[in-house]
Design a protein around this motif. Structure first.
Motif, PDB file in Angstrom:
ATOM      1  N   TYR A 166      57.361  50.397 -19.905  1.00  7.64           N
ATOM      2  CA  TYR A 166      55.993  50.771 -19.607  1.00  7.64           C
ATOM      3  C   TYR A 166      55.085  49.697 -20.173  1.00  7.64           C
ATOM      4  O   TYR A 166      55.320  49.207 -21.268  1.00  7.64           O
ATOM      5  N   ALA A 167      54.060  49.337 -19.425  1.00 15.40           N
ATOM      6  CA  ALA A 167      53.144  48.293 -19.880  1.00 15.40           C
ATOM      7  C   ALA A 167      51.758  48.551 -19.295  1.00 15.40           C
ATOM      8  O   ALA A 167      51.613  49.146 -18.235  1.00 15.40           O
ATOM      9  N   ALA A 168      50.764  48.096 -20.012  1.00 23.49           N
ATOM     10  CA  ALA A 168      49.384  48.149 -19.539  1.00 23.49           C
ATOM     11  C   ALA A 168      48.686  46.912 -20.072  1.00 23.49           C
ATOM     12  O   ALA A 168      49.053  46.381 -21.121  1.00 23.49           O
ATOM     13  N   GLY A 169      47.712  46.437 -19.340  1.00 30.22           N
ATOM     14  CA  GLY A 169      47.002  45.259 -19.805  1.00 30.22           C
ATOM     15  C   GLY A 169      45.872  44.892 -18.878  1.00 30.22           C
ATOM     16  O   GLY A 169      45.495  45.642 -17.980  1.00 30.22           O
ATOM     17  N   PHE A 170      45.321  43.715 -19.131  1.00 31.18           N
ATOM     18  CA  PHE A 170      44.251  43.221 -18.269  1.00 31.18           C
ATOM     19  C   PHE A 170      44.367  41.713 -18.150  1.00 31.18           C
ATOM     20  O   PHE A 170      44.979  41.045 -18.981  1.00 31.18           O
ATOM     21  N   ILE A 171      43.779  41.205 -17.087  1.00 32.80           N
ATOM     22  CA  ILE A 171      43.760  39.769 -16.820  1.00 32.80           C
ATOM     23  C   ILE A 171      42.303  39.365 -16.688  1.00 32.80           C
ATOM     24  O   ILE A 171      41.520  40.042 -16.013  1.00 32.80           O
ATOM     25  N   TYR A 172      41.929  38.291 -17.347  1.00 32.40           N
ATOM     26  CA  TYR A 172      40.567  37.764 -17.229  1.00 32.40           C
ATOM     27  C   TYR A 172      40.644  36.334 -16.737  1.00 32.40           C
ATOM     28  O   TYR A 172      41.374  35.515 -17.293  1.00 32.40           O
ATOM     29  N   TRP A 173      39.911  36.040 -15.694  1.00 30.67           N
ATOM     30  CA  TRP A 173      39.841  34.692 -15.138  1.00 30.67           C
ATOM     31  C   TRP A 173      38.399  34.236 -15.289  1.00 30.67           C
ATOM     32  O   TRP A 173      37.500  34.720 -14.607  1.00 30.67           O
ATOM     33  N   GLY A 174      38.147  33.305 -16.192  1.00 27.20           N
ATOM     34  CA  GLY A 174      36.797  32.927 -16.593  1.00 27.20           C
ATOM     35  C   GLY A 174      36.095  31.907 -15.727  1.00 27.20           C
ATOM     36  O   GLY A 174      35.316  31.105 -16.232  1.00 27.20           O
ATOM     37  N   VAL A 175      36.308  31.933 -14.442  1.00 26.49           N
ATOM     38  CA  VAL A 175      35.668  30.982 -13.532  1.00 26.49           C
ATOM     39  C   VAL A 175      34.400  31.617 -12.959  1.00 26.49           C
ATOM     40  O   VAL A 175      34.395  32.779 -12.563  1.00 26.49           O
ATOM     41  N   GLU A 176      33.332  30.852 -12.910  1.00 25.42           N
ATOM     42  CA  GLU A 176      32.085  31.359 -12.340  1.00 25.42           C
ATOM     43  C   GLU A 176      32.273  31.628 -10.848  1.00 25.42           C
ATOM     44  O   GLU A 176      32.863  30.833 -10.131  1.00 25.42           O
ATOM     45  N   ASN A 177      31.794  32.775 -10.396  1.00 22.25           N
ATOM     46  CA  ASN A 177      31.923  33.163  -9.000  1.00 22.25           C
ATOM     47  C   ASN A 177      30.751  34.056  -8.638  1.00 22.25           C
ATOM     48  O   ASN A 177      29.905  34.342  -9.482  1.00 22.25           O
ATOM     49  N   ALA A 178      30.713  34.491  -7.406  1.00 22.83           N
ATOM     50  CA  ALA A 178      29.613  35.335  -6.947  1.00 22.83           C
ATOM     51  C   ALA A 178      30.138  36.647  -6.401  1.00 22.83           C
ATOM     52  O   ALA A 178      31.232  36.712  -5.849  1.00 22.83           O
ATOM     53  N   ALA A 179      29.332  37.694  -6.545  1.00 24.72           N
ATOM     54  CA  ALA A 179      29.650  38.992  -5.955  1.00 24.72           C
ATOM     55  C   ALA A 179      29.441  38.894  -4.454  1.00 24.72           C
ATOM     56  O   ALA A 179      28.885  37.916  -3.941  1.00 24.72           O
ATOM     57  N   PHE A 180      29.873  39.912  -3.735  1.00 23.63           N
ATOM     58  CA  PHE A 180      29.713  39.917  -2.278  1.00 23.63           C
ATOM     59  C   PHE A 180      28.249  39.947  -1.864  1.00 23.63           C
ATOM     60  O   PHE A 180      27.886  39.481  -0.796  1.00 23.63           O
ATOM     61  N   ASN A 181      27.357  40.439  -2.767  1.00 21.86           N
ATOM     62  CA  ASN A 181      25.928  40.435  -2.462  1.00 21.86           C
ATOM     63  C   ASN A 181      25.236  39.149  -2.906  1.00 21.86           C
ATOM     64  O   ASN A 181      24.028  39.023  -2.808  1.00 21.86           O
TER      65      ASN A 181
END
Length: 189
Positions: free
Chosen positions: A1-16
């Motif tokens: 069993y595992a849980a976690g998160f991934i963070y990718w620190g690249v600047e991007n834009a939302a769909f709006n």
């Protein structure tokens, strides 16, 4: 069993169009053996000449000592993973994959594996709204069923025929469901 998160620190834009510093995703995973075939019987060991050791309250060694039995790795396994990411800047914010694998189902083919899996991914509601406003067919969801059988040729090589059924390829509903037959080859070294 595992849980976690991934963070990718690249600047991007939302769909709006709003700028965001980075993207992130949470995941949960569970892999569990559900059924184990009985372990192979080990041959009885001939007593060694020094097995006549006297056992007393200070000793755990001797003819009566408990030995660990090797467990069988044949049986039914369950696997699953669930991913979630914010829908504002992630095209597929929800994804689930789950399935079953049976190892050693066919007698004398102890390392072969029969598998069945289901995957489902839903596309971002924010992206759907953007596509509707642009006059483009929105992507809603895509799913897949897969069946395969891995034939273990020897200790280091296998061949695995695969059958997949893809539901809503591309997520837009513009392409009919499709069946794919494939073959995988693997070498472990």
């Amino acid at each position: 069993y595992a849980a976690g998160f991934i963070y990718w620190g690249v600047e991007n834009a939302a769909f709006n169009g709003q700028p965001y510093q980075g993207r992130f995703q949470f995941y949960w995973q569970a892999d569990q053996m559900l059924y184990r075939e009985s372990s192979p019987e080990e041959p009885e060991k001939e007593p060694a000449p020094d097995d006549d050791i006297e056992v007393n309250e200070k000793s755990f060694m001797g003819p009566g000592a408990i030995s660990s039995k090797r467990l069988s790795n044949q049986g039914l396994y369950f696997f699953s993973t669930i991913n979630f990411a914010p829908p504002v800047n992630n095209a597929m914010p929800f994804y689930v994959l789950t399935g079953l694998v049976y190892r050693g189902l066919i007698p004398y083919r102890d390392n072969d594996q029969l598998g069945a899996a289901f995957a489902y991914g839903s596309f971002s509601q924010d992206e759907q709204t953007l596509n509707i406003n642009r006059g483009v067919a929105p992507r809603t969801y895509q799913a897949m069923l897969e069946f395969d059988y891995r034939v273990q040729i020897n200790r280091w090589a296998y061949v695995q025929p695969t059958l997949q059924y893809i539901i809503r390829p591309g997520g837009r509903g513009l392409v009919q469901n499709d069946t794919i037959i494939g073959m995988q080859f693997g070498i472990n070294f």
